[in-house]
Design a protein around this motif. Structure first.
Motif, PDB file in Angstrom:
ATOM      1  N   GLN A  96      -1.721  50.656  59.899  1.00  0.00           N
ATOM      2  CA  GLN A  96      -1.434  51.974  59.334  1.00  0.00           C
ATOM      3  C   GLN A  96       0.076  52.127  59.212  1.00  0.00           C
ATOM      4  N   LEU A  97       0.496  52.704  58.093  1.00  0.00           N
ATOM      5  CA  LEU A  97       1.919  52.772  57.779  1.00  0.00           C
ATOM      6  C   LEU A  97       2.760  53.391  58.902  1.00  0.00           C
ATOM      7  N   GLU A  98       2.365  54.547  59.401  1.00  0.00           N
ATOM      8  CA  GLU A  98       3.192  55.221  60.408  1.00  0.00           C
ATOM      9  C   GLU A  98       3.339  54.370  61.662  1.00  0.00           C
ATOM     10  N   PHE A  99       2.267  53.725  62.058  1.00  0.00           N
ATOM     11  CA  PHE A  99       2.322  52.874  63.240  1.00  0.00           C
ATOM     12  C   PHE A  99       3.192  51.638  62.992  1.00  0.00           C
ATOM     13  N   GLN A 100       3.050  51.054  61.817  1.00  0.00           N
ATOM     14  CA  GLN A 100       3.836  49.855  61.484  1.00  0.00           C
ATOM     15  C   GLN A 100       5.342  50.167  61.470  1.00  0.00           C
ATOM     16  N   LYS A 101       5.699  51.401  61.093  1.00  0.00           N
ATOM     17  CA  LYS A 101       7.122  51.787  61.112  1.00  0.00           C
ATOM     18  C   LYS A 101       7.649  51.713  62.543  1.00  0.00           C
ATOM     19  N   LYS A 102       6.842  52.160  63.489  1.00  0.00           N
ATOM     20  CA  LYS A 102       7.264  52.106  64.898  1.00  0.00           C
ATOM     21  C   LYS A 102       7.353  50.653  65.375  1.00  0.00           C
ATOM     22  N   VAL A 103       6.407  49.841  64.957  1.00  0.00           N
ATOM     23  CA  VAL A 103       6.410  48.420  65.351  1.00  0.00           C
ATOM     24  C   VAL A 103       7.686  47.748  64.837  1.00  0.00           C
ATOM     25  N   GLY A 104       8.048  48.056  63.587  1.00  0.00           N
ATOM     26  CA  GLY A 104       9.259  47.482  62.981  1.00  0.00           C
ATOM     27  C   GLY A 104      10.492  47.807  63.811  1.00  0.00           C
ATOM     28  N   GLN A 105      10.554  49.023  64.316  1.00  0.00           N
ATOM     29  CA  GLN A 105      11.675  49.443  65.152  1.00  0.00           C
ATOM     30  C   GLN A 105      11.704  48.651  66.461  1.00  0.00           C
ATOM     31  N   ARG A 106      10.534  48.422  67.050  1.00  0.00           N
ATOM     32  CA  ARG A 106      10.453  47.646  68.307  1.00  0.00           C
ATOM     33  C   ARG A 106      10.879  46.211  68.094  1.00  0.00           C
ATOM     34  N   TYR A 107      10.466  45.648  66.969  1.00  0.00           N
ATOM     35  CA  TYR A 107      10.890  44.272  66.673  1.00  0.00           C
ATOM     36  C   TYR A 107      12.422  44.216  66.632  1.00  0.00           C
ATOM     37  N   LYS A 108      13.042  45.240  66.032  1.00  0.00           N
ATOM     38  CA  LYS A 108      14.512  45.251  65.939  1.00  0.00           C
ATOM     39  C   LYS A 108      15.126  45.254  67.338  1.00  0.00           C
ATOM     40  N   ASP A 109      14.501  45.975  68.260  1.00  0.00           N
ATOM     41  CA  ASP A 109      15.002  46.018  69.638  1.00  0.00           C
ATOM     42  C   ASP A 109      14.863  44.654  70.328  1.00  0.00           C
ATOM     43  N   LEU A 110      13.895  43.871  69.888  1.00  0.00           N
ATOM     44  CA  LEU A 110      13.631  42.579  70.547  1.00  0.00           C
ATOM     45  C   LEU A 110      14.472  41.435  69.990  1.00  0.00           C
ATOM     46  N   CYS A 111      15.002  41.619  68.780  1.00  0.00           N
ATOM     47  CA  CYS A 111      15.728  40.569  68.061  1.00  0.00           C
ATOM     48  C   CYS A 111      16.858  39.989  68.921  1.00  0.00           C
ATOM     49  N   SER A 112      16.884  38.670  69.091  1.00  0.00           N
ATOM     50  CA  SER A 112      17.944  38.056  69.906  1.00  0.00           C
ATOM     51  C   SER A 112      18.468  36.788  69.236  1.00  0.00           C
ATOM     52  N   ALA A 113      19.292  36.043  69.970  1.00  0.00           N
ATOM     53  CA  ALA A 113      20.055  34.935  69.383  1.00  0.00           C
ATOM     54  C   ALA A 113      19.207  33.876  68.674  1.00  0.00           C
ATOM     55  N   ASN A 114      18.024  33.591  69.178  1.00  0.00           N
ATOM     56  CA  ASN A 114      17.254  32.506  68.544  1.00  0.00           C
ATOM     57  C   ASN A 114      16.349  33.021  67.418  1.00  0.00           C
ATOM     58  N   TRP A 115      16.618  34.258  66.947  1.00  0.00           N
ATOM     59  CA  TRP A 115      15.850  34.805  65.818  1.00  0.00           C
ATOM     60  C   TRP A 115      16.572  34.542  64.505  1.00  0.00           C
ATOM     61  N   LYS A 116      15.791  34.238  63.491  1.00  0.00           N
ATOM     62  CA  LYS A 116      16.326  34.149  62.128  1.00  0.00           C
ATOM     63  C   LYS A 116      15.571  35.187  61.318  1.00  0.00           C
ATOM     64  N   VAL A 117      16.327  36.124  60.755  1.00  0.00           N
ATOM     65  CA  VAL A 117      15.695  37.181  59.975  1.00  0.00           C
ATOM     66  C   VAL A 117      15.684  36.769  58.506  1.00  0.00           C
ATOM     67  N   ILE A 118      14.497  36.721  57.943  1.00  0.00           N
ATOM     68  CA  ILE A 118      14.336  36.282  56.548  1.00  0.00           C
ATOM     69  C   ILE A 118      13.807  37.449  55.718  1.00  0.00           C
ATOM     70  N   ASP A 119      14.414  37.631  54.543  1.00  0.00           N
ATOM     71  CA  ASP A 119      13.977  38.715  53.668  1.00  0.00           C
ATOM     72  C   ASP A 119      12.617  38.357  53.052  1.00  0.00           C
ATOM     73  N   ALA A 120      11.585  39.010  53.543  1.00  0.00           N
ATOM     74  CA  ALA A 120      10.220  38.677  53.106  1.00  0.00           C
ATOM     75  C   ALA A 120       9.881  39.284  51.756  1.00  0.00           C
ATOM     76  N   CYS A 121      10.857  40.003  51.148  1.00  0.00           N
ATOM     77  CA  CYS A 121      10.624  40.556  49.801  1.00  0.00           C
ATOM     78  C   CYS A 121      11.043  39.561  48.730  1.00  0.00           C
ATOM     79  N   SER A 122      11.715  38.475  49.126  1.00  0.00           N
ATOM     80  CA  SER A 122      12.053  37.423  48.154  1.00  0.00           C
ATOM     81  C   SER A 122      10.750  36.765  47.703  1.00  0.00           C
ATOM     82  N   THR A 123      10.866  35.886  46.702  1.00  0.00           N
ATOM     83  CA  THR A 123       9.646  35.224  46.224  1.00  0.00           C
ATOM     84  C   THR A 123       9.100  34.303  47.312  1.00  0.00           C
TER      85      THR A 123
END
Ligand code: NYM
Ligand code: MG
Length: 222
Positions: free
Chosen positions: A164-191
């Motif tokens: 559900q959209l509202e819940f996923q927005k909260k999950v996205g925020q938590r992921y941001k809090d967890l992001c650390s040195a061994n993470w690679k953030v990839i733009d999933a909107c690219s092809t």
């Protein structure tokens, strides 16, 4: 003083192993498609590779999780959190054996999903991390970044709990809090091809480093 140079040169060989590669992200970000393609690519280059995913719905713990996700059963938030964690623990020793035998594991979701989704319900993040301590730490976390609204547009959600959209927005925020040195953030909107290419480059590098020799470590120390 003892001469350690011989030991040091041996260490590399002893620590040669497969890589633990984790894909994370919101539902519908493309993890499953990309992890499948990544495994095919590594196999085509001759690397022994397996695709794993959590929850692993094939075990008895996994069946309880699956029933909860499809709203066929109700469970207390902490109880389901511990079941997700148990589902990782029941595969931990096999994971270690596979990595040490030289097989690279591409894992569709891991402990970060556990912490992000449960803490998005309001559970304390440190409490959520506690049962994950001692599981194997990934060599790289590939975070497929997508705005929750965009993910929701992608053919809609499948009707499972959490989709559900509202819940996923909260999950996205938590992921941001967890992001650390061994993470690679990839733009999933690219092809799909662009994402695939980026993942291949990052992972190949990581697989080579592990092959040369890198000790395994545990969550959440790095
Ligand atoms: N999920 C997944 C959790 O809440 N905790 C966990 O530890 C894991 C591994 O299960 N919405 C959630 C995230 C997903 C759902 O995963 C099912 P999938 O990748 O859609 O099968
Ligand atoms: Mg899903």
């Amino acid at each position: 003083m003892a001469d350690n140079s011989h030991n040091c040169s041996l260490r590399g060989k002893e620590d040669s192993r497969g890589a633990l590669v984790v894909l994370e992200g919101l539902d519908r970000c493309g993890k499953t498609t990309q992890s499948t393609r990544l495994v095919k690519h590594l196999e085509s280059l001759g690397y022994s590779t397996e695709l794993w995913r959590y929850p692993d719905r094939t075990t008895s713990v996994g069946q309880m999780i699956s029933s909860y996700l499809s709203n066929k059963s109700q469970l207390d938030d902490r109880t389901i959190h511990l079941l997700f964690s148990a589902n990782r623990w029941e595969k931990r020793s096999l994971m270690e054996t596979k990595l040490k035998s030289g097989t690279t594991l591409v894992v569709d979701r891991y402990s970060y999903s556990g912490v992000a989704f449960s803490s998005a319900k309001g559970l304390d993040m440190e409490w959520c991390k506690a049962p994950e301590i001692g599981l194997l730490a990934p060599d790289v976390v590939l975070y497929l970044d997508i705005p929750p609204e965009k993910a929701a547009e992608r053919g809609g959600y499948g009707g499972e709990r959490y989709e559900q959209l509202e819940f996923q927005k909260k999950v996205g925020q938590r992921y941001k809090d967890l992001c650390s040195a061994n993470w690679k953030v990839i733009d999933a909107c690219s092809t799909m091809e662009e994402v695939e290419k980026q993942l291949q480059e990052i992972v190949l590098d990581c697989v080579k480093t592990c092959q040369e020799g890198k000790p395994l470590s545990c969550l959440w120390s790095c």
